[in-house]
Scaffold this active site. Sequence first.
Site, PDB file in Angstrom:
ATOM      1  N   ASN A   1     -10.354   1.210   0.326  1.00 60.10           N
ATOM      2  CA  ASN A   1      -8.756   0.984   0.121  1.00 60.10           C
ATOM      3  C   ASN A   1      -8.327   0.597  -0.842  1.00 60.10           C
ATOM      4  O   ASN A   1      -8.195   0.035  -1.594  1.00 60.10           O
ATOM      5  CB  ASN A   1      -8.836  -0.259   1.339  1.00 60.10           C
ATOM      6  CG  ASN A   1      -6.542  -0.580   0.966  1.00 60.10           C
ATOM      7  OD1 ASN A   1      -6.156   0.845   0.329  1.00 60.10           O
ATOM      8  ND2 ASN A   1      -5.904  -1.218   2.454  1.00 60.10           N
TER       9      ASN A   1
ATOM     10  N   CYS B   1       0.793  -1.379   0.181  1.00 59.83           N
ATOM     11  CA  CYS B   1      -0.080  -0.117  -0.166  1.00 59.83           C
ATOM     12  C   CYS B   1       1.074   1.505   0.153  1.00 59.83           C
ATOM     13  O   CYS B   1       0.624   2.390  -0.345  1.00 59.83           O
ATOM     14  CB  CYS B   1      -1.472   0.313   1.500  1.00 59.83           C
ATOM     15  SG  CYS B   1      -1.749  -1.450   1.371  1.00 59.83           S
TER      16      CYS B   1
ATOM     17  N   HIS C   1      -2.415   6.672   5.185  1.00 59.13           N
ATOM     18  CA  HIS C   1      -3.227   6.309   3.749  1.00 59.13           C
ATOM     19  C   HIS C   1      -4.515   5.913   4.002  1.00 59.13           C
ATOM     20  O   HIS C   1      -4.538   5.051   5.384  1.00 59.13           O
ATOM     21  CB  HIS C   1      -2.282   5.282   3.877  1.00 59.13           C
ATOM     22  CG  HIS C   1      -2.982   3.625   2.794  1.00 59.13           C
ATOM     23  ND1 HIS C   1      -3.555   3.655   1.617  1.00 59.13           N
ATOM     24  CD2 HIS C   1      -2.841   2.383   3.012  1.00 59.13           C
ATOM     25  CE1 HIS C   1      -3.657   2.700   1.072  1.00 59.13           C
ATOM     26  NE2 HIS C   1      -3.495   1.683   2.302  1.00 59.13           N
TER      27      HIS C   1
ATOM     28  N   HIS D   1      12.581  -0.354   6.372  1.00 61.32           N
ATOM     29  CA  HIS D   1      11.857  -1.894   6.267  1.00 61.32           C
ATOM     30  C   HIS D   1      12.132  -2.481   6.756  1.00 61.32           C
ATOM     31  O   HIS D   1      13.079  -2.496   7.914  1.00 61.32           O
ATOM     32  CB  HIS D   1      12.845  -2.104   5.069  1.00 61.32           C
ATOM     33  CG  HIS D   1      11.849  -3.266   4.008  1.00 61.32           C
ATOM     34  ND1 HIS D   1      12.048  -4.022   4.430  1.00 61.32           N
ATOM     35  CD2 HIS D   1      11.934  -3.092   3.200  1.00 61.32           C
ATOM     36  CE1 HIS D   1      11.040  -5.379   3.732  1.00 61.32           C
ATOM     37  NE2 HIS D   1      11.025  -4.214   3.447  1.00 61.32           N
TER      38      HIS D   1
ATOM     39  N   HIS E   1     -14.047   5.952   3.626  1.00 55.52           N
ATOM     40  CA  HIS E   1     -15.866   6.001   2.727  1.00 55.52           C
ATOM     41  C   HIS E   1     -16.092   6.040   2.266  1.00 55.52           C
ATOM     42  O   HIS E   1     -16.833   5.687   1.293  1.00 55.52           O
ATOM     43  CB  HIS E   1     -17.085   6.585   3.853  1.00 55.52           C
ATOM     44  CG  HIS E   1     -18.108   6.590   3.857  1.00 55.52           C
ATOM     45  ND1 HIS E   1     -18.786   6.721   3.079  1.00 55.52           N
ATOM     46  CD2 HIS E   1     -18.760   5.983   4.594  1.00 55.52           C
ATOM     47  CE1 HIS E   1     -20.169   7.099   3.385  1.00 55.52           C
ATOM     48  NE2 HIS E   1     -20.692   6.468   3.727  1.00 55.52           N
TER      49      HIS E   1
ATOM     50  N   HIS F   1      -1.146  19.570   7.434  1.00 53.87           N
ATOM     51  CA  HIS F   1      -2.243  18.680   7.088  1.00 53.87           C
ATOM     52  C   HIS F   1      -1.683  17.175   7.376  1.00 53.87           C
ATOM     53  O   HIS F   1      -0.178  17.089   6.905  1.00 53.87           O
ATOM     54  CB  HIS F   1      -2.949  18.726   5.322  1.00 53.87           C
ATOM     55  CG  HIS F   1      -3.208  20.339   5.630  1.00 53.87           C
ATOM     56  ND1 HIS F   1      -4.463  20.791   5.604  1.00 53.87           N
ATOM     57  CD2 HIS F   1      -2.074  21.495   4.826  1.00 53.87           C
ATOM     58  CE1 HIS F   1      -3.948  21.446   4.934  1.00 53.87           C
ATOM     59  NE2 HIS F   1      -3.550  22.712   4.790  1.00 53.87           N
TER      60      HIS F   1
END
Length: 468
Positions: free
Chosen positions: A376, A168, A343, A247, A372, A339
């Site tokens: 995803n 992602c 994700h 990582h 919403h 801001h």
Amino acid sequence: MEELMMAISFILFLFTLIKLLLQWRNQPSCYMLAYQCYKPSDPTRKLDTDSCVRVILRNKNLGLDEYRFLLKTIVSSGIGEHTYAPKNVIEGREETPTLNDSLSEMDDIIFNTLDNLFAKTNVSPSDIKILVVSVSLFSPSPCLTSRIVNHYKMREDVKAFNLSGMGCSASIVAIDLVNNLFKCYENCYAIVVATESIGPNWYSGKEKQMILSNCLFRSGGCSMLFTNRRDLRHQAMLKLKCLVRTHLGANDEAYQCCIQVEDDNGYRGFRLTKNLPKAAAKIFAMNLRVLVPKILPLRELLHLAIANSLSQKKPKEAMGGGGGGGQVVGLNLKTGVDHFCIHPGGRAVIDSVGKSLGLNSYDLEPARMALHRFGNTSSAGFWYVFGYMEAKKRLKKGDRILMISFGAGFKCNNCAWEVSRDLEDENVWKDCIQSYPLQNLVNPFMEKYSWIYDECLNFIRTIELTST
């Protein structure tokens, strides 16, 4: 003689200063000129309550226990009724996807967003020097970058990179690659395409940790145009300030907490384990240790150092350690960030990050609303969140944006941007932005299907449903 030495020293100092200033001025920058998110034009692609139920009931491996789990998961997911599914899922072919299904899904998203991006910017495909495509779960041969080069008849010396399996946060990995390539190639354009292959990776088994992906992931994608041309900096939307990648793949628990596998019955899917929150909290803390000094003002760094020195008795809490996701001691990112672009991986992810950083409902609103409305959408999810901020006219020149992401591997990739000009385009949110933010994000599944918890009725009703 003394005066001559002073004069020579001054000239050397001035020469060194000018050299450093020229090096700083000539240092390549990464500007985002435009982006284009994907939204299907076909209304039948929407995965509303009734469509979800039809998909669920087609899976003959599910029983009452799995139905209850799905109902609970979907209701609490934060996803609404206007997200999109691939055609093969809508048409009832999720168990038997073909290669053409996969290619058609990618073509629709990639060429739709790229066509709109080129039209919006008046940049020709032949002007693109660097092309990066990130799709985690689908890697055909020839690769997707070659498919794009062929479709648009791009130049022979285009630098094409195809990223797979990055999860992602892959769009930030792709941007990092572009940013580094800009140091080698001057005055050029770069394209990043971020999407995910959902159709051929729909899970048809019954393992609960793998059913979760069906509840969360939806069709979506985004194409972005970048440049390092300084003469275009005033046309840019964003300027990249810093990017930090961490990582945790060397840790076995973290590596396996978000992984594509086959279940005991041979059904392939994406498993999300109970160790995911723990891995996310640990790697987020590691990333913050590197990121925070790059984005916070000096006074806040001094305040943070004092706060952490006073909390040494509880070192696990000092920088958000431990698996609880508690608030980071003494850290106030709002002194360096205006801001927060989180994700939209799920309601739990958004709430956990918000709690860790002490964010309020206004800060979390863009991620919650993007989840919403679009679900995803994997590595493209940031840009639906960013699009919400732009459509709501939140983004003003000089504002600072922090993008926070997690991905399979296990990875945490975060980056900071500066807004180059006031942004007000309603983009993919145009048809619904006036109805957001929604005050009630409760999914209507519970209203229609709460009877499944009634021991007296569920047996009869389940037979009725599965027989239709």
